[in-house]
Design an enzyme around this catalytic site. Structure first.
Site, PDB file in Angstrom:
ATOM      1  N   ALA A 247      23.156  41.659   6.888  1.00 18.54           N
ATOM      2  CA  ALA A 247      24.307  40.881   7.367  1.00 18.54           C
ATOM      3  C   ALA A 247      24.266  39.400   6.980  1.00 18.54           C
ATOM      4  O   ALA A 247      25.079  38.618   7.482  1.00 18.54           O
ATOM      5  CB  ALA A 247      24.507  41.026   8.877  1.00 18.54           C
ATOM      6  N   ALA A 248      23.351  39.020   6.081  1.00 13.35           N
ATOM      7  CA  ALA A 248      23.347  37.621   5.631  1.00 13.35           C
ATOM      8  C   ALA A 248      24.672  37.286   4.941  1.00 13.35           C
ATOM      9  O   ALA A 248      25.231  36.196   5.114  1.00 13.35           O
ATOM     10  CB  ALA A 248      22.175  37.370   4.686  1.00 13.35           C
ATOM     11  N   GLY A 249      25.165  38.234   4.156  1.00  9.81           N
ATOM     12  CA  GLY A 249      26.454  38.013   3.481  1.00  9.81           C
ATOM     13  C   GLY A 249      27.595  37.904   4.478  1.00  9.81           C
ATOM     14  O   GLY A 249      28.542  37.123   4.276  1.00  9.81           O
ATOM     15  N   ASP A 250      27.526  38.657   5.556  1.00  5.94           N
ATOM     16  CA  ASP A 250      28.566  38.568   6.590  1.00  5.94           C
ATOM     17  C   ASP A 250      28.517  37.196   7.277  1.00  5.94           C
ATOM     18  O   ASP A 250      29.562  36.601   7.572  1.00  5.94           O
ATOM     19  CB  ASP A 250      28.377  39.674   7.639  1.00  5.94           C
ATOM     20  CG  ASP A 250      28.493  41.065   7.030  1.00  5.94           C
ATOM     21  OD1 ASP A 250      29.269  41.216   6.065  1.00  5.94           O
ATOM     22  OD2 ASP A 250      27.810  41.984   7.510  1.00  5.94           O
TER      23      ASP A 250
HETATM   24  O1  RIB Z   1      26.547  43.907   6.068  1.00  8.72           O
HETATM   25  C1  RIB Z   1      25.678  44.545   6.943  1.00  8.72           C
HETATM   26  C2  RIB Z   1      26.357  45.704   7.609  1.00  8.72           C
HETATM   27  O2  RIB Z   1      26.625  46.709   6.656  1.00  8.72           O
HETATM   28  C3  RIB Z   1      25.552  46.405   8.669  1.00  8.72           C
HETATM   29  O3  RIB Z   1      25.705  45.825   9.936  1.00  8.72           O
HETATM   30  C4  RIB Z   1      26.031  47.837   8.578  1.00  8.72           C
HETATM   31  O4  RIB Z   1      26.712  48.270   9.717  1.00  8.72           O
HETATM   32  C5  RIB Z   1      26.894  47.906   7.327  1.00  8.72           C
HETATM   33  O5  RIB Z   1      28.227  47.889   7.634  1.00  8.72           O
END
Ligand code: RIB
Length: 304
Positions: A247-250
């Site tokens: 989730a670093a990209g998120d």
């Molecule tokens: O970007 C990370 C996410 O990718 C995770 O939380 C997982 O659920 C997938 O959607």
């Protein structure tokens, strides 16, 4: 709401393992935990924790995970009235994280796979007064295109995270203001292997040629390459000790969108994205790793 996120909501089932398993191999892991995730929900939580009024539009299932996923959004301050509880299972992600903090992810869409026209109606209401729409590719592609169309019609900035990597329909390129692939997604979309700054710049040019206005290639510990038709610039990452890169990209997209929604300059928004991404890798889990505004401002101030 300043920011609307249209996308996936997953429960992450995470194993920590010494290394990532090879095909056919059985490995003994260190630990197991569950954590709320999903690229859409992670980005919504990132924005809300950084202080942006944020609404999520998507679906969870009518199972225990669905209740927990909704609770996680609410606890972070995300408006969840655009989230539908649908019959059936919630989306899940099976994630392995190794001792070097690298990961592999397999998702099973569940409720995310049933996102459809009803959800677009809720999105259209949510977009009134919004500044930025965040999209990813864990809900059906036709709905991603419909969402981008709805945002463009209202003058809302469209930020598309092309993850997981899939071929994009022609219409979606031109509807995208900011495209934010990581290196493997940029390579999958262009056919250009992204290994360094030069190859990232070549991939960015190929993506711009498809009609996207700005491309940001997220390069992990190396930072980000930002390109539009006038300029290409490499931005260094903040140096941290990584624990878990999930989730670093998120987090990056959340930081970028929050800064843009506050009217900050594009340059400042890139730094917000890089700082949010760096902070997120210092903690385990997807949504639990999203930094709050105080942590982000402290990193920006200290290393500014
Ligand atoms: O970007 C990370 C996410 O990718 C995770 O939380 C997982 O659920 C997938 O959607």
């Amino acid at each position: 709401m300043s920011i609307v996120v249209f996308g996936s909501i997953n429960m992450d089932l995470v194993v920590r393992t010494p290394r990532l398993p090879a095909p056919g191999e059985t490995l003994t892991g260190h630990t197991f935990f569950t954590a709320p995730g999903g690229k859409g929900a992670n980005q919504a939580v990132a924005c809300a924790r950084l202080g942006a009024p944020t609404r999520m539009v998507g679906r969870v299932g009518d199972d225990l995970f669905g209740e927990q996923l909704r609770a996680s959004l609410r606890t972070a301050g995300v408006q969840d009235d655009g989230v539908l509880t649908a019959p059936g299972p919630s989306g899940v992600a099976l994630i392995a994280v190794d001792d070097a903090a690298e990961n592999t992810i397999v998702i099973v869409p569940g409720a995310n796979g049933a996102v459809g026209g009803d959800d677009i109606s809720r999105l259209e209401q949510a977009l009134d007064g919004a500044r930025v729409l965040l999209l990813q590719l864990e809900v059906p592609m036709a709905m991603v295109v419909a969402a981008a169309r709805a945002a463009r019609a209202r003058g809302v900035t469209v930020m598309l995270d092309p993850a997981p990597a899939l071929p994009l329909p022609d219409e979606l390129w031109a509807l995208t203001d900011i495209l934010t692939p990581n290196e493997s997604e940029a390579a999958a979309l262009t056919g250009i292997p992204v290994r360094d700054e030069q190859s990232a710049a070549a991939a960015a040019r190929a993506l711009l040629a498809r009609g996207v206005r700005t491309v940001i290639i997220k390069l992990g510990a190396r930072g980000a390459l930002v390109a539009d038709t006038d300029n290409t610039r490499m931005w260094p990452a903040f140096t941290v000790t990584p624990v878990d890169t999930v989730a670093a990209g998120d987090a990056f997209n959340g930081g970028l969108a929050t800064a843009l929604s506050e009217g900050r300059s594009f340059e400042e928004a890139i730094r917000w994205g890089l700082a949010a991404g760096a902070l997120s890798v210092t903690k385990p889990g997807a949504q639990p790793s999203m930094p709050d505004r105080r942590e982000l401002l402290e990193l920006l101030g200290v290393r500014g």
